[in-house]
Design a protein around this motif. Structure first.
Motif, PDB file in Angstrom:
ATOM      1  N   GLU A  10      89.419  91.943  39.861  1.00 23.10           N
ATOM      2  CA  GLU A  10      90.401  92.733  40.596  1.00 23.10           C
ATOM      3  C   GLU A  10      91.829  92.254  40.331  1.00 23.10           C
ATOM      4  OE1 GLU A  10      91.171  94.353  45.133  1.00 23.10           O
ATOM      5  OE2 GLU A  10      89.813  92.674  44.840  1.00 23.10           O
ATOM      6  N   ASN A  65      96.697  99.579  39.558  1.00 17.35           N
ATOM      7  CA  ASN A  65      96.393 100.959  39.947  1.00 17.35           C
ATOM      8  C   ASN A  65      96.671 101.841  38.748  1.00 17.35           C
ATOM      9  OD1 ASN A  65      95.614 100.773  42.732  1.00 17.35           O
ATOM     10  ND2 ASN A  65      97.687 100.045  43.094  1.00 17.35           N
ATOM     11  N   TYR A  86      91.228 103.448  39.063  1.00 18.90           N
ATOM     12  CA  TYR A  86      91.229 102.249  39.898  1.00 18.90           C
ATOM     13  C   TYR A  86      92.446 102.364  40.796  1.00 18.90           C
ATOM     14  CZ  TYR A  86      90.518  97.457  41.327  1.00 18.90           C
ATOM     15  OH  TYR A  86      90.264  96.341  42.067  1.00 18.90           O
ATOM     16  N   ASP A  87      92.211 102.546  42.094  1.00 14.79           N
ATOM     17  CA  ASP A  87      93.292 102.863  43.033  1.00 14.79           C
ATOM     18  C   ASP A  87      93.101 102.062  44.317  1.00 14.79           C
ATOM     19  OD1 ASP A  87      95.319 103.982  44.513  1.00 14.79           O
ATOM     20  OD2 ASP A  87      94.613 106.039  44.321  1.00 14.79           O
ATOM     21  N   THR A  88      93.893 101.008  44.469  1.00 10.86           N
ATOM     22  CA  THR A  88      93.785 100.154  45.660  1.00 10.86           C
ATOM     23  C   THR A  88      94.958 100.345  46.614  1.00 10.86           C
ATOM     24  OG1 THR A  88      94.937  98.320  44.591  1.00 10.86           O
ATOM     25  CG2 THR A  88      92.529  98.385  44.391  1.00 10.86           C
ATOM     26  N   LEU A 121      93.437  93.885  37.315  1.00 11.29           N
ATOM     27  CA  LEU A 121      93.546  95.342  37.267  1.00 11.29           C
ATOM     28  C   LEU A 121      94.770  95.837  38.024  1.00 11.29           C
ATOM     29  CD1 LEU A 121      89.796  96.113  37.940  1.00 11.29           C
ATOM     30  CD2 LEU A 121      91.003  96.446  35.788  1.00 11.29           C
ATOM     31  N   SER A 136      88.605  99.224  45.323  1.00  4.68           N
ATOM     32  CA  SER A 136      88.872  97.802  45.510  1.00  4.68           C
ATOM     33  C   SER A 136      87.818  96.995  44.783  1.00  4.68           C
ATOM     34  CB  SER A 136      88.876  97.436  46.993  1.00  4.68           C
ATOM     35  OG  SER A 136      87.578  97.604  47.526  1.00  4.68           O
ATOM     36  N   LEU A 158      85.612  95.078  38.872  1.00  2.00           N
ATOM     37  CA  LEU A 158      85.000  96.213  38.183  1.00  2.00           C
ATOM     38  C   LEU A 158      83.837  95.674  37.360  1.00  2.00           C
ATOM     39  CD1 LEU A 158      85.553  99.235  37.972  1.00  2.00           C
ATOM     40  CD2 LEU A 158      86.873  98.767  35.924  1.00  2.00           C
ATOM     41  N   ARG A 186      87.362 103.857  41.857  1.00  5.67           N
ATOM     42  CA  ARG A 186      87.103 102.567  42.482  1.00  5.67           C
ATOM     43  C   ARG A 186      88.324 102.192  43.307  1.00  5.67           C
ATOM     44  NH1 ARG A 186      82.195 100.509  40.368  1.00  5.67           N
ATOM     45  NH2 ARG A 186      81.247 102.427  39.662  1.00  5.67           N
ATOM     46  N   TYR A 226      92.055 104.470  33.729  1.00  5.27           N
ATOM     47  CA  TYR A 226      91.598 103.696  32.575  1.00  5.27           C
ATOM     48  C   TYR A 226      90.605 104.506  31.752  1.00  5.27           C
ATOM     49  CZ  TYR A 226      93.369  99.338  34.660  1.00  5.27           C
ATOM     50  OH  TYR A 226      94.158  98.347  35.188  1.00  5.27           O
TER      51      TYR A 226
END
Length: 189
Positions: free
Chosen positions: A104, A109, A134-136, A107, A64, A67, A62, A112
């Motif tokens: 968001e 980066n 989870y990598d924004t 959370l 951005s 979640l 994901r 998880y």
């Protein structure tokens, strides 16, 4: 001689029965043949509930947003009493009801572990854990060669360092471009 009072205590191994509805008959009679009976209805449920689908699957990435953790589940006998999830990494842990949201802003980066859990009214439970990334943040990139606004010789070097601690580097390239020429290549890690 007969006793005037008593109790009946027994343990029934329900694993010998198929799931379903049953009647239990309690019977007592005296020495003269007088008879009393009471019936109780029960439902035997030895089968755990199951997930019909998971909204986030193992290895999902994901990039951005909130979640939203959703799932579908079923239980053939007694029905599902609780459905929840836990999302955790090395430093954070969130627990919510299934079909819930982790926002968001909460959370980071990270990689998880997401554990889906369900339990039916009979106490049978099931859980399934998946890994979600989870990598924004964009990968880091530092150019070592050439210096900005430098003079290039006939053969010059290009060099850069790059990293991404969550989802990893898919590719790293360079391009040398002006109005009429394009030269490009792959950076090695």
């Amino acid at each position: 001689t007969y006793s005037q009072a008593g109790t009946l205590n027994a343990s029934v191994n329900s694993s010998l029965l198929q799931d379903g509805s049953y009647n239990i008959s309690f019977n007592v009679s005296d020495s003269l043949g007088n008879y009393n009976q009471t019936l109780r209805k029960i439902t035997v449920d030895n089968t755990r509930p199951v997930f019909d689908f998971l909204g986030i699957n193992d290895g999902d990435i994901r990039a951005s947003g909130d979640l939203n953790v959703d799932a579908g589940w079923s239980d053939a006998a007694s029905g599902v009493e609780t459905a929840s999830f836990t999302l955790e990494n090395q430093t954070e842990s969130y627990a919510r009801s299934l079909n819930g949201t982790v926002y968001e802003a909460d959370l980071s980066n990270s990689v998880y572990n997401l554990t889906y859990s369900i339990e039916d009214y009979a106490g049978n439970n099931y859980s399934e854990t998946v890994e979600v990334l989870y990598d924004t943040k964009a990968p880091s990139l530092k150019v070592f060669k050439p210096e900005n606004n430098s003079l290039a010789s006939v053969n010059f070097s290009v060099a850069a360092g790059f990293s991404d601690g969550v989802s990893g580097i898919k590719n790293a390239t360079y391009s040398v471009v002006n109005d009429s020429t394009v030269l490009s290549g792959q950076l090695n890690d």
